[in-house]
Write an enzyme that holds these catalytic residues in place. Structure first.
Site, PDB file in Angstrom:
ATOM      1  N   ASP A 110      44.051  43.390  40.709  1.00 57.62           N
ATOM      2  CA  ASP A 110      43.754  44.831  40.672  1.00 57.62           C
ATOM      3  C   ASP A 110      42.436  45.072  39.935  1.00 57.62           C
ATOM      4  OD1 ASP A 110      44.120  47.491  41.244  1.00 57.62           O
ATOM      5  OD2 ASP A 110      45.400  47.882  39.508  1.00 57.62           O
ATOM      6  N   LYS A 144      39.024  46.573  39.311  1.00 55.95           N
ATOM      7  CA  LYS A 144      38.298  47.780  39.682  1.00 55.95           C
ATOM      8  C   LYS A 144      37.622  48.300  38.411  1.00 55.95           C
ATOM      9  CE  LYS A 144      42.585  50.497  39.251  1.00 55.95           C
ATOM     10  NZ  LYS A 144      43.507  51.429  39.937  1.00 55.95           N
ATOM     11  N   ASN A 166      39.588  49.327  35.329  1.00 55.54           N
ATOM     12  CA  ASN A 166      40.266  48.281  34.561  1.00 55.54           C
ATOM     13  C   ASN A 166      39.295  47.343  33.859  1.00 55.54           C
ATOM     14  OD1 ASN A 166      42.721  49.293  35.339  1.00 55.54           O
ATOM     15  ND2 ASN A 166      43.002  47.853  37.036  1.00 55.54           N
ATOM     16  N   ASP A 180      44.735  45.772  32.025  1.00 53.68           N
ATOM     17  CA  ASP A 180      45.742  46.145  33.021  1.00 53.68           C
ATOM     18  C   ASP A 180      46.132  44.957  33.906  1.00 53.68           C
ATOM     19  OD1 ASP A 180      47.514  47.379  34.665  1.00 53.68           O
ATOM     20  OD2 ASP A 180      46.252  49.115  35.075  1.00 53.68           O
ATOM     21  N   THR A 221      44.303  48.154  44.605  1.00 48.16           N
ATOM     22  CA  THR A 221      43.703  49.451  44.938  1.00 48.16           C
ATOM     23  C   THR A 221      42.899  49.294  46.208  1.00 48.16           C
ATOM     24  OG1 THR A 221      43.549  49.974  42.578  1.00 48.16           O
ATOM     25  CG2 THR A 221      42.197  51.287  44.080  1.00 48.16           C
TER      26      THR A 221
END
Length: 813
Positions: A129, A131, A134, A146, A165
């Site tokens: 995840d 991005k 994070n 995260d 995401t």
């Protein structure tokens, strides 16, 4: 049930400061304990089903094992009846989401992100995840966070969970068979977004610098063709970032020019192994904690670590990471040995345990043990030493001030009148200094070496008044030579006083940059110290004690140059000002604008009443008049050089360009026209300086931004580069509009027109200094202009004999 590492009592004493975020699965709070800040993630159990509870448990189990510079640290975790609490490191710089970065910052931060991902993959963990939200910043160090979707993956194993995401998700995630390369796809999207502030809309059309373009094209491809994280680290763009980036621990003066991918791989694996053996004391992130006792650290590791061959230790380490030893042996050739040794050189006190020399100059690995610790502050003066010095200063005997110093031969009345008429000077002038002949011969030689052969008008008028012992208020245009106007007679004044330990002259300035510029003028002739905020106070004790080259060579300063706030800090620590006989307030109007009036009054109340007080400024508002009258102990002589009120250096050619749209395009055309010249560009907002730097760098200009949020060391380095010509374009805010002394600025550009005409005068005064010609160009947007500012600008243009554009005269607002 979730595993609880701590009992509830361990979470007592934490004070909730504010809420940092509120998401679908809980809230994050900023909490404080014993003055230290933490982030507390609180997840309510009411949202749990069996799957989400297992996911949270897995997140904690993964996160608690991660110890790396570029990963947020999980300090502790606890569950009560209603919530699960996770206490984590607090990253005060926020996330990368929608941050506007320079190309240099993009490269530096992306390199750190890659280091963090390499650490995860080395431990068989996929993030899944990645991005910008994070990816956090703490003191310019990247922190990945995260790990809710993170997973452990065995060698040659694949995952099939649909998660992440959508904008950053690799295509194979939706197909159900993927592995570590999903994170490198996300890296490609993030790298593009860091530059363009949006995810790529058109595949294969990235419009990025060459190396970035090449890297993105190798990341946003099918997974069989995509680079893995080790290959990303070996890409020229990332390797260049590793080489150019000084350590994230740069305040400890480490040099990572030897930072190589192979060395990073090996050291990270060694780091993991030692952490597993509870030897975190020698981790890179722990070695340089300010509170860590080096002696204790060495004793602990020495007791725990058996003496063995350094490379045998590495082989054991890599063996425990399921690597084949015969492959490792083939990697360890002479060049690699030197690469590794060079990388470890800053941590070379480790050599003690492994009987190996870690000098980067070594041609071979020496079995001889060498202990080399990171260097400490050269002159670390304790508060106790500073307090003793202050006590000695308080014991200085006060004597009568010698104010009247008769050195300048009298000028005839005709010469004085001609000088007044030709320079439009107002004030009571009874003598002028026609040359520098009254100065000692060595001072004259210094001035000649600086190509200063004749006093400027302000210097001719001020020299005699200061040497007569008068309080003076001088109002003169920027770039007129005000600093030398008070520095030269001030030094003669200090030398005429009885000798004492303490300084004789105090100069107050509104900004660090101006204080440093003033020091550079005084230091040509005498010993000085310059103190200001933005650096640790204890590091400036040596300045006040006169210890610059050696503890055995103490040269007590005769001049203190300071900003008001920092001087008050030292006064509260006990620094006396009883030896001061002359006080100079430079840019007094600016200090009032910045709210320093109370501090100035407090400082001067600690100086003897019969001092000589000198005010210098480019403007003379009512507030400065009131302050001057309250602080001068005798009737001051006021000298106004040039027009009454607003005045501009007539050596500056001013140009005003009215812009209704496409402002940057007009500006880009302007920079093309001025190519090769040294440019100083002003913006209204700090963020705009960073945006403009990025856009100019795409156009091929060597530009840097400068504003008040930068650390002092960064600001100093940028100014060194600008003065030396390493960069020819400096983009700044009003921070640099006063006191910035760069003698060869060719053109000042107001990309954003300032809010007041005073700021306009100070900005354009950064060019055309010391009698040279200069140019000032202002882009004026009618939407952000008003009639009052228009009338003031027209008045300034008229006073300085400039052509007033017809478009400006007819402008309706």
């Amino acid at each position: 049930m979730l595993y609880s590492k701590h009992c509830q009592s361990d979470f007592d004493g934490y004070e909730k400061v504010q809420e940092l975020g509120n998401g679908a699965y809980g809230k994050v709070y900023l909490v404080r304990k014993d003055g230290e800040l933490f982030a507390l993630k609180t997840v309510p159990k009411g949202i749990f089903n069996d799957l989400s509870e297992q996911q949270l448990q897995k997140e904690i189990q993964i996160h608690k094992k991660l110890v790396h510079t570029n990963i947020i640290k999980l300090h502790s975790y606890y569950q009560d009846r209603q919530h699960v609490h996770m206490l984590m490191e607090y990253a005060d710089g926020g996330s990368l989401y929608q941050k506007h970065l320079t190309l240099d910052e993009v490269q530096e931060y992306f390199t750190q992100i890659c280091n963090g991902i390499y650490y995860l993959h080395s431990n068989n963990i996929i993030h899944r995840d990645l991005k910008p939200e994070n990816i956090l910043l703490k003191n310019n160090v990247i922190k990945l966070c995260d790990f809710g979707w993170s997973a452990e993956v065995g060698y040659n194993k694949q995952r099939d969970t649909l998660c992440g995401t959508i904008d950053y998700m690799a295509p194979e995630v939706s197909q159900g068979k993927y592995s570590f390369k999903v994170d490198t796809w996300s890296l490609g999207i993030i790298l593009y977004e860091m530059i363009h502030h949006s995810v790529p809309a058109n595949p294969r059309k990235y419009n990025c610098p060459e190396l970035v373009q090449d890297l993105i094209e190798k990341l946003l491809v099918p997974q069989d063709e995509r680079l893995n994280i080790t290959e990303v680290l070996k890409h020229p763009y990332v390797k260049q970032g590793q080489e150019e980036r000084q350590s994230v621990l740069s305040e400890h003066s480490l040099n990572f020019s030897k930072y190589q991918v192979e060395g990073l791989e090996l050291f990270n694996e060694l780091d993991v192994y030692l952490e597993q053996q509870d030897r975190a004391i020698i981790r890179m992130t722990d070695i340089f904690k300010p509170r860590q006792s080096r002696k204790v650290a060495e004793q602990q590791v020495t007791q725990q670590t058996p003496k063995k061959s350094f490379f045998n230790t590495i082989l054991d380490t890599l063996g425990c990471m399921n690597r084949k030893q015969n492959q490792i042996i083939s990697m360890i050739n002479n060049s690699f040995r030197k690469t590794l040794v060079g990388y470890l050189h800053p941590f070379s006190w480790l050599s003690f345990y492994y009987n190996v020399s870690t000098s980067p100059q070594s041609e071979s690995i020496s079995p001889r043990a060498r202990i080399m610790r990171p260097s400490k502050q050269k002159f670390n003066i304790s508060f106790k030493e500073f307090a003793k010095h202050c006590q000695r200063l308080k014991e200085d005997e006060q004597s009568e001030i010698t104010k009247h110093i008769n050195l300048i031969p009298p000028a005839t009345s005709n010469e004085i009148q001609e000088f007044i008429n030709s320079n439009k000077i107002e004030g009571n002038i009874s003598n002028i200094a026609k040359d520098f002949e009254f100065l000692p011969a060595e001072y004259q030689q210094i001035l000649i070496s600086k190509k200063i052969t004749t006093p400027t008008p302000i210097q001719k008028a001020i020299f005699p008044l200061i040497l007569e012992g008068r309080d003076v208020i001088a109002i003169a245009e920027t770039g007129s030579g005000k600093t030398l106007a008070y520095a030269l007679p001030g030094i003669i004044h200090s030398q005429a006083q009885p000798k004492v330990l303490g300084p004789r002259i105090l100069v107050l300035a509104p900004t660090r940059e101006l204080a440093q510029q003033i020091q550079s003028q005084y230091e040509l002739f005498t010993r000085t110290c310059c103190v200001y905020g933005g650096v640790f106070k204890n590091l400036q004790y040596s300045e006040i004690l006169g210890i610059k080259e050696s503890r055995n060579k103490i040269n007590l300063p005769s001049v203190i140059i300071s900003t008001p706030g920092r001087l008050l800090d030292f006064m509260k620590d006990g620094l006396p000002l009883n030896s001061i006989t002359q006080v100079v307030l430079d840019e007094a109007d600016r200090m009032l604008d910045m709210g320093f009036e109370d501090q100035i009054t407090q400082i001067l109340s600690a100086v003897r009443d019969d001092r000589q007080t000198l005010f210098f400024s480019a403007t003379w508002p009512n507030e400065v008049q009131r302050l001057a009258n309250s602080l001068c102990n005798q009737d001051p002589i006021m000298i106004q050089l040039g027009e009454q009120g607003l005045s501009v250096n007539k050596n500056i050619q001013q140009e005003v360009i009215i812009v209704y749209e496409n402002k940057f395009e007009k500006f880009a055309e302007l920079t093309d026209r001025l190519k090769g010249q040294k440019l100083l560009i002003f913006c209204q907002k700090k963020l705009d300086t960073q945006k403009l730097e990025y856009r100019l760098s795409i156009h091929g200009l060597k530009a840097r931004y400068l504003h008040g949020d930068l650390k002092q060391a960064e600001r100093d380095q940028i100014m060194v580069e600008f003065k030396s010509g390493a960069i020819n374009c400096l983009i700044t805010t009003n921070l640099a509009s006063r006191g910035l002394d760069v003698s060869d600025v060719d053109v000042v550009i107001n990309y954003d027109f300032p809010d007041t005409i005073e700021d306009y005068i100070h900005r354009i005064g950064r060019t055309g200094r010391a009698g040279k010609k200069g140019q000032a160009i202002s882009l004026l947007e009618p939407a952000f202009f008003n009639n009052r500012l228009k009338n003031d600008l027209v008045q300034v243009l008229q006073q300085s004999d400039q052509v007033i554009p017809q478009e400006l005269s007819s402008l309706r607002l």
